[in-house]
Design a protein around this motif. Structure first.
Motif, PDB file in Angstrom:
ATOM      1  N   ILE A  14       0.842  -1.202   0.000  1.00 51.13           N
ATOM      2  CA  ILE A  14       0.000   0.000   0.000  1.00 51.13           C
ATOM      3  C   ILE A  14       0.873   1.246   0.000  1.00 51.13           C
ATOM      4  N   TYR A  15       1.928   1.235   0.787  1.00 53.51           N
ATOM      5  CA  TYR A  15       2.857   2.366   0.830  1.00 53.51           C
ATOM      6  C   TYR A  15       3.465   2.619  -0.552  1.00 53.51           C
ATOM      7  N   GLU A  16       3.827   1.548  -1.256  1.00 53.89           N
ATOM      8  CA  GLU A  16       4.401   1.688  -2.595  1.00 53.89           C
ATOM      9  C   GLU A  16       3.402   2.358  -3.544  1.00 53.89           C
ATOM     10  N   VAL A  17       2.137   1.973  -3.462  1.00 56.16           N
ATOM     11  CA  VAL A  17       1.110   2.585  -4.312  1.00 56.16           C
ATOM     12  C   VAL A  17       0.924   4.056  -3.940  1.00 56.16           C
ATOM     13  N   GLN A  18       0.917   4.358  -2.647  1.00 59.28           N
ATOM     14  CA  GLN A  18       0.777   5.752  -2.216  1.00 59.28           C
ATOM     15  C   GLN A  18       1.929   6.610  -2.742  1.00 59.28           C
ATOM     16  N   CYS A  19       3.122   6.071  -2.718  1.00 58.93           N
ATOM     17  CA  CYS A  19       4.279   6.814  -3.239  1.00 58.93           C
ATOM     18  C   CYS A  19       4.148   7.051  -4.741  1.00 58.93           C
ATOM     19  N   ARG A  20       3.695   6.043  -5.476  1.00 61.69           N
ATOM     20  CA  ARG A  20       3.483   6.211  -6.922  1.00 61.69           C
ATOM     21  C   ARG A  20       2.424   7.273  -7.183  1.00 61.69           C
TER      22      ARG A  20
ATOM     23  N   CYS B 125       1.527   9.831  -5.261  1.00 62.81           N
ATOM     24  CA  CYS B 125       2.073  11.158  -4.947  1.00 62.81           C
ATOM     25  C   CYS B 125       3.047  11.631  -6.018  1.00 62.81           C
ATOM     26  N   ARG B 126       3.878  10.735  -6.499  1.00 60.11           N
ATOM     27  CA  ARG B 126       4.818  11.098  -7.562  1.00 60.11           C
ATOM     28  C   ARG B 126       4.058  11.488  -8.829  1.00 60.11           C
ATOM     29  N   GLY B 127       3.020  10.724  -9.154  1.00 59.00           N
ATOM     30  CA  GLY B 127       2.221  11.037 -10.337  1.00 59.00           C
ATOM     31  C   GLY B 127       1.556  12.399 -10.238  1.00 59.00           C
ATOM     32  N   ILE B 128       0.997  12.714  -9.073  1.00 61.94           N
ATOM     33  CA  ILE B 128       0.379  14.027  -8.865  1.00 61.94           C
ATOM     34  C   ILE B 128       1.445  15.111  -8.954  1.00 61.94           C
ATOM     35  N   ASP B 129       2.553  14.892  -8.283  1.00 59.72           N
ATOM     36  CA  ASP B 129       3.636  15.877  -8.246  1.00 59.72           C
ATOM     37  C   ASP B 129       4.187  16.174  -9.632  1.00 59.72           C
ATOM     38  N   ARG B 130       4.296  15.161 -10.456  1.00 58.86           N
ATOM     39  CA  ARG B 130       4.881  15.305 -11.793  1.00 58.86           C
ATOM     40  C   ARG B 130       3.841  15.516 -12.887  1.00 58.86           C
TER      41      ARG B 130
ATOM     42  N   ASP C 265       1.950  13.327 -13.928  1.00 57.08           N
ATOM     43  CA  ASP C 265       2.038  12.098 -14.718  1.00 57.08           C
ATOM     44  C   ASP C 265       0.763  11.301 -14.453  1.00 57.08           C
ATOM     45  N   LEU C 266      -0.261  11.599 -15.235  1.00 57.52           N
ATOM     46  CA  LEU C 266      -1.566  11.014 -14.976  1.00 57.52           C
ATOM     47  C   LEU C 266      -1.624   9.527 -15.285  1.00 57.52           C
ATOM     48  N   GLU C 267      -0.751   9.046 -16.140  1.00 58.68           N
ATOM     49  CA  GLU C 267      -0.701   7.600 -16.382  1.00 58.68           C
ATOM     50  C   GLU C 267      -0.150   6.872 -15.153  1.00 58.68           C
ATOM     51  N   LEU C 268       0.782   7.494 -14.460  1.00 59.52           N
ATOM     52  CA  LEU C 268       1.291   6.909 -13.224  1.00 59.52           C
ATOM     53  C   LEU C 268       0.191   6.906 -12.161  1.00 59.52           C
ATOM     54  N   VAL C 269      -0.566   7.992 -12.077  1.00 59.69           N
ATOM     55  CA  VAL C 269      -1.697   8.040 -11.145  1.00 59.69           C
ATOM     56  C   VAL C 269      -2.700   6.948 -11.509  1.00 59.69           C
ATOM     57  N   ARG C 270      -3.012   6.809 -12.793  1.00 62.78           N
ATOM     58  CA  ARG C 270      -3.964   5.789 -13.252  1.00 62.78           C
ATOM     59  C   ARG C 270      -3.510   4.391 -12.827  1.00 62.78           C
ATOM     60  N   SER C 271      -2.202   4.154 -12.846  1.00 60.85           N
ATOM     61  CA  SER C 271      -1.683   2.826 -12.496  1.00 60.85           C
ATOM     62  C   SER C 271      -1.899   2.480 -11.024  1.00 60.85           C
ATOM     63  N   CYS C 272      -2.274   3.450 -10.224  1.00 61.88           N
ATOM     64  CA  CYS C 272      -2.518   3.217  -8.798  1.00 61.88           C
ATOM     65  C   CYS C 272      -3.932   2.711  -8.528  1.00 61.88           C
ATOM     66  N   TYR C 273      -4.769   2.743  -9.536  1.00 63.74           N
ATOM     67  CA  TYR C 273      -6.171   2.364  -9.383  1.00 63.74           C
ATOM     68  C   TYR C 273      -6.468   1.058 -10.103  1.00 63.74           C
ATOM     69  N   HIS C 274      -7.289   0.237  -9.499  1.00 62.89           N
ATOM     70  CA  HIS C 274      -7.818  -0.960 -10.145  1.00 62.89           C
ATOM     71  C   HIS C 274      -8.739  -0.492 -11.270  1.00 62.89           C
ATOM     72  N   PRO C 275      -8.787  -1.216 -12.393  1.00 62.90           N
ATOM     73  CA  PRO C 275      -9.636  -0.776 -13.509  1.00 62.90           C
ATOM     74  C   PRO C 275     -11.098  -0.508 -13.131  1.00 62.90           C
ATOM     75  N   GLY C 276     -11.624  -1.190 -12.154  1.00 60.48           N
ATOM     76  CA  GLY C 276     -13.015  -0.978 -11.760  1.00 60.48           C
ATOM     77  C   GLY C 276     -13.186  -0.024 -10.588  1.00 60.48           C
ATOM     78  N   ALA C 277     -12.124   0.680 -10.231  1.00 58.06           N
ATOM     79  CA  ALA C 277     -12.159   1.546  -9.048  1.00 58.06           C
ATOM     80  C   ALA C 277     -13.109   2.721  -9.217  1.00 58.06           C
ATOM     81  N   VAL C 278     -13.662   3.149  -8.099  1.00 61.37           N
ATOM     82  CA  VAL C 278     -14.499   4.345  -8.036  1.00 61.37           C
ATOM     83  C   VAL C 278     -13.854   5.269  -7.017  1.00 61.37           C
ATOM     84  N   ASP C 279     -13.767   6.545  -7.355  1.00 55.67           N
ATOM     85  CA  ASP C 279     -13.130   7.516  -6.470  1.00 55.67           C
ATOM     86  C   ASP C 279     -14.172   8.520  -5.998  1.00 55.67           C
ATOM     87  N   HIS C 280     -14.151   8.809  -4.708  1.00 53.68           N
ATOM     88  CA  HIS C 280     -15.066   9.785  -4.113  1.00 53.68           C
ATOM     89  C   HIS C 280     -14.234  10.886  -3.468  1.00 53.68           C
TER      90      HIS C 280
END
Length: 93
Positions: A31-37, A39-44, A46-61
């Motif tokens: 989980i920590y590894e995903v959180q770091c990815r 944060c890095r995606g947001i910081d940079r 890099d929306l594809e990196l952010v996308r990689s943190c979510y399961h394809p069926g994920a819902v965000d609120h």
């Protein structure tokens, strides 16, 4: 012998693989590894990196957003670019 997982990492449009945490790693470490990815995606922006943190069926609120992974990424793209004049964006230039 420990099995390792290979993770695709996106940086400045380049995709490369890096050895990741052992498959025996604790859920907390994974989980920590995903959180770091994330944060890095947001910081940079890099929306594809952010996308990689979510399961394809994920819902965000969020407070001002509800939707699936791809809708969230599209929303993030707009919202983060609005912050172009912020302190966060000024050091990225």
């Amino acid at each position: 012998m420990r099995e390792t997982i290979t993770t695709a990492v996106h940086d400045a449009g380049t995709v490369f693989s890096v050895p990741s945490i052992s498959a025996c790693a604790s859920p907390r470490t994974l989980i920590y590894e995903v959180q770091c990815r994330y944060c890095r995606g947001i910081d940079r922006l890099d929306l594809e990196l952010v996308r990689s943190c979510y399961h394809p069926g994920a819902v965000d609120h969020h407070v001002s957003f509800d939707g699936d992974r791809d809708q969230f990424i599209a929303w993030l793209d707009v919202e983060l670019r609005k912050a172009a004049g912020s302190i966060r964006a000024s050091w990225m230039a």
